[in-house]
Design a protein around this motif. Sequence first.
Motif, short mmCIF file in Angstrom:
data_model
loop_
_atom_site.label_atom_id
_atom_site.label_comp_id
_atom_site.label_asym_id
_atom_site.label_seq_id
_atom_site.Cartn_x
_atom_site.Cartn_y
_atom_site.Cartn_z
N ASP A 294 0.82 -1.22 0.00
CA ASP A 294 0.00 0.00 0.00
C ASP A 294 0.86 1.27 0.00
OD1 ASP A 294 0.96 -0.41 2.57
OD2 ASP A 294 -0.92 0.08 3.56
N LEU A 295 2.05 1.18 -0.57
CA LEU A 295 3.00 2.29 -0.62
C LEU A 295 2.40 3.54 -1.27
CD1 LEU A 295 6.01 3.35 -0.44
CD2 LEU A 295 6.27 2.45 -2.76
N THR A 296 2.70 4.69 -0.67
CA THR A 296 2.44 6.01 -1.27
C THR A 296 3.81 6.65 -1.46
OG1 THR A 296 0.35 6.22 -0.09
CG2 THR A 296 1.34 8.25 -0.94
N TYR A 297 4.15 7.00 -2.70
CA TYR A 297 5.49 7.47 -3.05
C TYR A 297 5.38 8.81 -3.76
CZ TYR A 297 10.45 6.59 -4.14
OH TYR A 297 11.82 6.63 -4.20
N ALA A 298 5.61 9.89 -3.01
CA ALA A 298 5.49 11.25 -3.55
C ALA A 298 6.88 11.77 -3.93
CB ALA A 298 4.84 12.17 -2.53
N ARG A 299 7.12 11.84 -5.23
CA ARG A 299 8.42 12.27 -5.74
C ARG A 299 8.59 13.78 -5.61
NH1 ARG A 299 10.80 8.02 -8.29
NH2 ARG A 299 9.44 6.30 -8.89
N ASP B 219 3.23 8.09 -6.94
CA ASP B 219 3.28 6.72 -7.45
C ASP B 219 2.86 5.73 -6.37
OD1 ASP B 219 4.18 7.29 -10.05
OD2 ASP B 219 6.28 7.25 -9.44
N ASP B 220 2.45 4.55 -6.83
CA ASP B 220 2.20 3.44 -5.92
C ASP B 220 3.31 2.41 -6.13
OD1 ASP B 220 1.59 2.19 -8.34
OD2 ASP B 220 -0.54 1.95 -7.89
N LYS B 221 3.25 1.30 -5.41
CA LYS B 221 4.30 0.29 -5.48
C LYS B 221 4.48 -0.23 -6.90
CE LYS B 221 5.73 -4.17 -3.62
NZ LYS B 221 5.48 -5.19 -2.59
N ALA C 275 6.29 2.35 3.76
CA ALA C 275 4.86 2.57 3.51
C ALA C 275 4.59 3.92 2.86
CB ALA C 275 4.07 2.46 4.81
N ALA C 276 5.45 4.91 3.12
CA ALA C 276 5.25 6.24 2.54
C ALA C 276 6.59 6.94 2.38
CB ALA C 276 4.33 7.07 3.42
N PHE C 277 6.70 7.68 1.27
CA PHE C 277 7.90 8.45 0.96
C PHE C 277 7.42 9.81 0.44
CE2 PHE C 277 10.74 9.95 -2.45
CZ PHE C 277 11.96 10.01 -1.79
N GLN C 278 8.04 10.87 0.95
CA GLN C 278 7.73 12.23 0.50
C GLN C 278 9.05 12.96 0.30
OE1 GLN C 278 4.64 14.16 0.12
NE2 GLN C 278 6.14 15.51 -0.81
N ALA C 279 9.25 13.56 -0.86
CA ALA C 279 10.50 14.25 -1.15
C ALA C 279 10.24 15.69 -1.59
CB ALA C 279 11.27 13.52 -2.24
N THR C 280 11.15 16.57 -1.20
CA THR C 280 11.11 17.97 -1.62
C THR C 280 12.48 18.30 -2.19
OG1 THR C 280 9.58 18.50 0.17
CG2 THR C 280 10.78 20.34 -0.84
N ARG C 281 12.50 18.86 -3.39
CA ARG C 281 13.77 19.24 -4.01
C ARG C 281 14.34 20.46 -3.30
NH1 ARG C 281 15.71 18.48 -10.02
NH2 ARG C 281 14.11 16.89 -9.88
N LEU C 282 15.63 20.43 -3.04
CA LEU C 282 16.32 21.54 -2.39
C LEU C 282 16.98 22.44 -3.43
CD1 LEU C 282 17.99 19.57 0.54
CD2 LEU C 282 15.98 21.06 0.66
#
Length: 116
Positions: free
Chosen positions: A28-33, A39-41, A108-115
């Motif tokens: 049930d991954l939530t992957y926020a690039r 994206d999901d898994k 289970a979840a990934f959230q990234a912010t570009r620096l």
Amino acid sequence: FLSAAVHAQHLADFAADRTSLDTLLADDLTYARSSGVLDDKARVLAEVGPGGPYALDYLTPDSLRARSYGATGVVTGILRVKLKAQAAAYRIRFTDVWVERGGRWQLAAFQATRLP
């Protein structure tokens, strides 16, 4: 154990190891690039590989901090990323949420912010 799972996930990302990632990523991954793409898994696994849009030249973690709260873990840090499809490297600040299921940690979840 959480830190080992994070390290294993970074190694699997770099090696484009779908088998290891399939085990490390929750169904049930939530992957926020950092681009805003969500994206999901299935999508993350589909885009892994030498010809994929996220194929890596390198992935260097920095300032990692892992904290566990029972069966939940939160990892924060900075990643220096160089994609094969892009000319320049960039940095992202990220937050991972890991859950322990069946004796193993899964992202289970990934959230990234570009620096800048």
